[in-house]
Write a protein that holds these residues in place. Structure first.
Motif, PDB file in Angstrom:
ATOM      1  N   THR A 101       0.906  -1.261  -0.115  1.00  0.00           N
ATOM      2  CA  THR A 101       0.181  -0.112  -0.019  1.00  0.00           C
ATOM      3  C   THR A 101       0.772   1.183   0.269  1.00  0.00           C
ATOM      4  N   GLY A 102       1.257   1.479  -1.164  1.00  0.00           N
ATOM      5  CA  GLY A 102       2.524   2.764  -1.285  1.00  0.00           C
ATOM      6  C   GLY A 102       3.747   2.258  -0.993  1.00  0.00           C
ATOM      7  N   ALA A 103       4.644   3.013  -1.472  1.00  0.00           N
ATOM      8  CA  ALA A 103       6.163   2.756  -1.172  1.00  0.00           C
ATOM      9  C   ALA A 103       6.482   2.734   0.537  1.00  0.00           C
ATOM     10  N   LYS A 104       5.794   3.717   1.255  1.00  0.00           N
ATOM     11  CA  LYS A 104       5.918   3.507   2.679  1.00  0.00           C
ATOM     12  C   LYS A 104       5.542   2.186   3.043  1.00  0.00           C
ATOM     13  N   GLN A 105       4.746   1.648   2.755  1.00  0.00           N
ATOM     14  CA  GLN A 105       4.511   0.472   3.217  1.00  0.00           C
ATOM     15  C   GLN A 105       5.550  -0.499   3.145  1.00  0.00           C
ATOM     16  N   TYR A 127      17.238  13.778   4.761  1.00  0.00           N
ATOM     17  CA  TYR A 127      16.163  12.451   4.581  1.00  0.00           C
ATOM     18  C   TYR A 127      14.640  12.890   4.151  1.00  0.00           C
ATOM     19  N   TRP A 128      13.903  11.792   3.746  1.00  0.00           N
ATOM     20  CA  TRP A 128      12.557  11.993   3.489  1.00  0.00           C
ATOM     21  C   TRP A 128      11.958  11.955   5.130  1.00  0.00           C
ATOM     22  N   THR A 129      11.277  12.623   5.602  1.00  0.00           N
ATOM     23  CA  THR A 129      10.797  12.847   6.781  1.00  0.00           C
ATOM     24  C   THR A 129      10.422  11.812   7.751  1.00  0.00           C
ATOM     25  N   LEU A 173      19.128   4.638   1.289  1.00  0.00           N
ATOM     26  CA  LEU A 173      19.574   5.578   0.324  1.00  0.00           C
ATOM     27  C   LEU A 173      18.387   5.884  -0.581  1.00  0.00           C
ATOM     28  N   ASN A 174      18.281   7.194  -1.141  1.00  0.00           N
ATOM     29  CA  ASN A 174      17.083   7.582  -1.872  1.00  0.00           C
ATOM     30  C   ASN A 174      17.660   8.442  -2.884  1.00  0.00           C
ATOM     31  N   SER A 175      17.197   7.865  -4.064  1.00  0.00           N
ATOM     32  CA  SER A 175      18.046   8.503  -5.291  1.00  0.00           C
ATOM     33  C   SER A 175      17.162   8.365  -6.644  1.00  0.00           C
ATOM     34  N   SER A 177      16.707  12.370  -4.685  1.00  0.00           N
ATOM     35  CA  SER A 177      16.239  12.465  -3.158  1.00  0.00           C
ATOM     36  C   SER A 177      15.241  13.572  -3.146  1.00  0.00           C
ATOM     37  N   ASN A 178      14.544  13.246  -1.989  1.00  0.00           N
ATOM     38  CA  ASN A 178      13.448  13.797  -1.341  1.00  0.00           C
ATOM     39  C   ASN A 178      14.125  14.250  -0.179  1.00  0.00           C
ATOM     40  N   PRO A 179      14.563  15.483   0.215  1.00  0.00           N
ATOM     41  CA  PRO A 179      14.365  16.834  -0.217  1.00  0.00           C
ATOM     42  C   PRO A 179      15.579  17.423  -1.138  1.00  0.00           C
ATOM     43  N   VAL A 206      17.078   0.842  -1.405  1.00  0.00           N
ATOM     44  CA  VAL A 206      17.299   2.086  -2.047  1.00  0.00           C
ATOM     45  C   VAL A 206      15.862   2.346  -2.614  1.00  0.00           C
ATOM     46  N   ASP A 207      15.688   3.667  -2.084  1.00  0.00           N
ATOM     47  CA  ASP A 207      14.158   4.261  -2.491  1.00  0.00           C
ATOM     48  C   ASP A 207      14.430   4.901  -3.825  1.00  0.00           C
ATOM     49  N   GLU A 208      13.985   4.330  -4.885  1.00  0.00           N
ATOM     50  CA  GLU A 208      13.925   4.786  -6.115  1.00  0.00           C
ATOM     51  C   GLU A 208      12.346   5.376  -6.747  1.00  0.00           C
ATOM     52  N   ILE A 209      11.584   5.760  -5.728  1.00  0.00           N
ATOM     53  CA  ILE A 209      10.363   6.257  -6.128  1.00  0.00           C
ATOM     54  C   ILE A 209      10.558   7.377  -7.153  1.00  0.00           C
ATOM     55  N   TYR A 210      11.642   8.247  -7.275  1.00  0.00           N
ATOM     56  CA  TYR A 210      11.403   9.455  -8.238  1.00  0.00           C
ATOM     57  C   TYR A 210      12.310   9.255  -9.350  1.00  0.00           C
ATOM     58  N   GLN A 211      12.515   7.822  -9.724  1.00  0.00           N
ATOM     59  CA  GLN A 211      13.323   7.293 -10.850  1.00  0.00           C
ATOM     60  C   GLN A 211      12.872   8.154 -12.143  1.00  0.00           C
ATOM     61  N   VAL A 238       4.271   3.792  -7.992  1.00  0.00           N
ATOM     62  CA  VAL A 238       3.651   4.671  -9.058  1.00  0.00           C
ATOM     63  C   VAL A 238       3.052   5.961  -8.819  1.00  0.00           C
ATOM     64  N   SER A 239       3.228   6.263  -7.477  1.00  0.00           N
ATOM     65  CA  SER A 239       2.794   7.701  -6.797  1.00  0.00           C
ATOM     66  C   SER A 239       3.319   8.768  -7.866  1.00  0.00           C
ATOM     67  N   LYS A 240       4.634   8.715  -7.800  1.00  0.00           N
ATOM     68  CA  LYS A 240       5.162  10.209  -8.275  1.00  0.00           C
ATOM     69  C   LYS A 240       5.482   9.792  -9.897  1.00  0.00           C
ATOM     70  N   SER A 241       5.816   8.616 -10.296  1.00  0.00           N
ATOM     71  CA  SER A 241       5.898   8.878 -11.660  1.00  0.00           C
ATOM     72  C   SER A 241       4.700   9.089 -12.473  1.00  0.00           C
ATOM     73  N   TRP A 247      -3.548   6.210  -4.933  1.00  0.00           N
ATOM     74  CA  TRP A 247      -4.031   4.958  -5.431  1.00  0.00           C
ATOM     75  C   TRP A 247      -3.248   3.976  -4.390  1.00  0.00           C
ATOM     76  N   ARG A 248      -2.274   4.409  -3.730  1.00  0.00           N
ATOM     77  CA  ARG A 248      -1.504   3.672  -2.763  1.00  0.00           C
ATOM     78  C   ARG A 248      -0.969   2.331  -3.335  1.00  0.00           C
ATOM     79  N   ILE A 249      -0.026   2.631  -4.283  1.00  0.00           N
ATOM     80  CA  ILE A 249       0.627   1.341  -4.879  1.00  0.00           C
ATOM     81  C   ILE A 249       2.107   1.593  -4.836  1.00  0.00           C
TER      82      ILE A 249
HETATM   83  N1  PMP Z   1       9.733   7.746  -0.667  1.00  0.00           N
HETATM   84  C1  PMP Z   1      10.099   9.273  -0.691  1.00  0.00           C
HETATM   85  C2  PMP Z   1      11.530   9.557  -0.829  1.00  0.00           C
HETATM   86  C3  PMP Z   1       8.935  10.080  -0.956  1.00  0.00           C
HETATM   87  O1  PMP Z   1       8.952  11.077  -0.978  1.00  0.00           O
HETATM   88  C4  PMP Z   1       7.660   9.445  -0.738  1.00  0.00           C
HETATM   89  C5  PMP Z   1       6.375  10.261  -0.695  1.00  0.00           C
HETATM   90  N2  PMP Z   1       6.433  11.432  -0.133  1.00  0.00           N
HETATM   91  C6  PMP Z   1       7.522   8.179  -0.721  1.00  0.00           C
HETATM   92  C7  PMP Z   1       8.548   7.135  -0.498  1.00  0.00           C
HETATM   93  C8  PMP Z   1       6.023   7.396  -0.398  1.00  0.00           C
HETATM   94  O2  PMP Z   1       5.500   6.980  -1.558  1.00  0.00           O
HETATM   95  P1  PMP Z   1       4.086   6.318  -1.564  1.00  0.00           P
HETATM   96  O3  PMP Z   1       3.005   7.410  -1.748  1.00  0.00           O
HETATM   97  O4  PMP Z   1       4.203   5.196  -2.593  1.00  0.00           O
HETATM   98  O5  PMP Z   1       3.957   5.587  -0.017  1.00  0.00           O
END
Ligand code: PMP
Length: 401
Positions: A101-105, A127-129, A173-175, A177-179, A206-211, A238-241, A247-249
């Motif tokens: 349910t989202g990358a967060k989960q 880092y992402w908060t 790692l996050n690349s 990166s947010n922020p 490695v969090d690649e959500i902003y790929q 899929v959240s950012k791309s 949709w939370r995937i």
């Molecule tokens: N990782 C990073 C770096 C993010 O910025 C965010 C969303 N702000 C997430 C993960 C979470 O993504 P999702 O909506 O898929 O849970």
């Protein structure tokens, strides 16, 4: 009397988000009629593509309204594997993929599945908060590795080598990166991989959500260091791309023993992600990909416009950001100065609070990301909003003596 709802020790340690504090102040000002521009939140301002919404309708009409496999539908995991092959040059096995349910989960599942009390997770600041808080909720200990604009907010191999201890269980790692918007190059990752090869107790997340929002060539860590795949968890979604935050995937790609431990967590917490959302995500991954580049180009134009305006203030020092949709300028030049309305700025939190009160622009202080002395702006807003925000920030900076 003991309160039955007193917080657990784990949850008590979780910080109230600085982002929330600024949002609350912004809301309060809006309620009294102030015109507030928020550059605070992190979601694309594009709509979800119509063919994705149509695929969700069709899935619901076909009766895909029941529980799916806990790890995600085969269709979606095939689409993820295909996407990975297409974009990153490797094809994970279906059993290495777990949809959540989202990358967060995914982050939560991985830490809950592996951390014992006292286990340490290396987190690169800024880092992402949510990173340290998720680790804390899962009983682990976040260990923050600070970086500066001089290294492009990227951790160096020497820094990593010095930070690894027997209790280190993960490096996160996050690349992009947010922020900070920093992106690790192939060379950066290869040098970090050299350090990690001799630290087999350390898992690499490695969090690649902003790929897809990268203005320099994006490289997946797993493609750079395939020999470390057995110790690597890639996080994506899929959240950012695809502009699908609601949709939370999200998904994780990692070795099967880790995937099965994460599955054990997920099976007891959510039973898996929404069926209709999974159909939508598969359509996004299998559909036209042309829009990804178009959207990244659009974000890049907005980045250039805003970064130039911030640097022109002479107060904010805005290094270029190679990806995601954030800028993370330093604001230290404002410290010790006073605004026209007599407010003194001593730190990044003051900068954000006074800017919001005097000019009605909501940013997030760098301390929320473990890096005081900076502010974060999201440029996933209309050009008109960005333009107006830049004008107000310039007025604010010019008013300082
Ligand atoms: N990782 C990073 C770096 C993010 O910025 C965010 C969303 N702000 C997430 C993960 C979470 O993504 P999702 O909506 O898929 O849970």
């Amino acid at each position: 009397m003991p309160d039955p709802f007193r917080r657990s020790t784990r949850i008590d340690a979780v910080e109230l988000s600085e982002i929330l504090k600024i949002s609350e102040l912004a809301e309060a000002l809006k309620r009294v009629g102030r015109d507030i521009i928020t550059l605070g939140t992190g979601e694309p301002d594009f709509p979800t593509p119509p063919h994705v919404i149509e695929a969700a309708h069709q899935a619901a009409r076909r009766g895909e309204t029941v529980y799916t496999l806990t790890a995600g539908t085969i269709e979606l995991r095939e689409a993820i594997a295909d996407g990975c092959q297409r974009e990153n040059g490797y094809r994970p096995e279906i059993g290495e993929i777990i949809v959540s349910t989202g990358a967060k989960q995914v982050l939560y599942n991985a830490f809950a599945a592996t951390l014992d009390p006292g286990d340490e997770v290396l987190i690169v600041a800024p880092y992402w908060t949510s990173y340290p808080d998720i680790v804390t909720v899962c009983g682990g200990k976040p260990v923050v590795l600070p970086t500066t604009a001089e290294t492009g907010f990227r951790i160096t191999p020497d820094q990593l080598r010095a930070a690894i201890r027997p209790k280190t269980r993960w490096l996160l790692l996050n690349s992009p990166s947010n922020p900070s918007g920093s992106v690790y190059s192939e060379t950066d990752f290869a040098a970090l991989a050299d350090v990690l090869r001799v630290a087999p107790q350390v898992g690499i997340m490695v969090d690649e959500i902003y790929q897809h929002i990268s203005y320099v060539p994006f490289r997946s860590f797993r493609a750079v260091a395939p020999d470390l795949a057995d110790h690597t968890l890639i996080v994506n979604g899929v959240s950012k791309s695809y502009a699908m935050t609601g949709w939370r995937i999200g998904w994780g790609i990692g070795p099967k023993r880790l995937a099965s431990a994460m599955l054990a967590v997920q099976s007891q917490i959510t039973s898996g992600a929404s069926s209709v959302s999974q159909a939508a995500a598969a359509a996004a991954l299998n559909g036209d990909q042309q829009m990804l580049a178009e959207r990244a180009d659009d974000f890049r134009e907005r980045r250039d416009m805003l970064a130039a305006a911030l640097n022109a203030t002479g107060v904010l020092d805005c290094p270029s950001a190679d990806g995601a949709f954030y800028l993370f300028p330093g604001c230290a030049a404002a410290f010790g100065r006073t605004t026209a309305q007599g407010r003194k700025i001593d730190n990044d939190a003051d900068f954000c609070e006074v800017l919001l009160e005097e000019q009605g622009v909501a940013l997030v202080p760098g301390r929320a990301f473990g890096t005081p002395g900076h502010v974060r702006l999201s440029y996933a807003y209309s050009r008109a909003s960005l333009h107006e925000a830049a004008t107000r920030i310039a007025r604010f900076c010019a008013s300082m003596t």
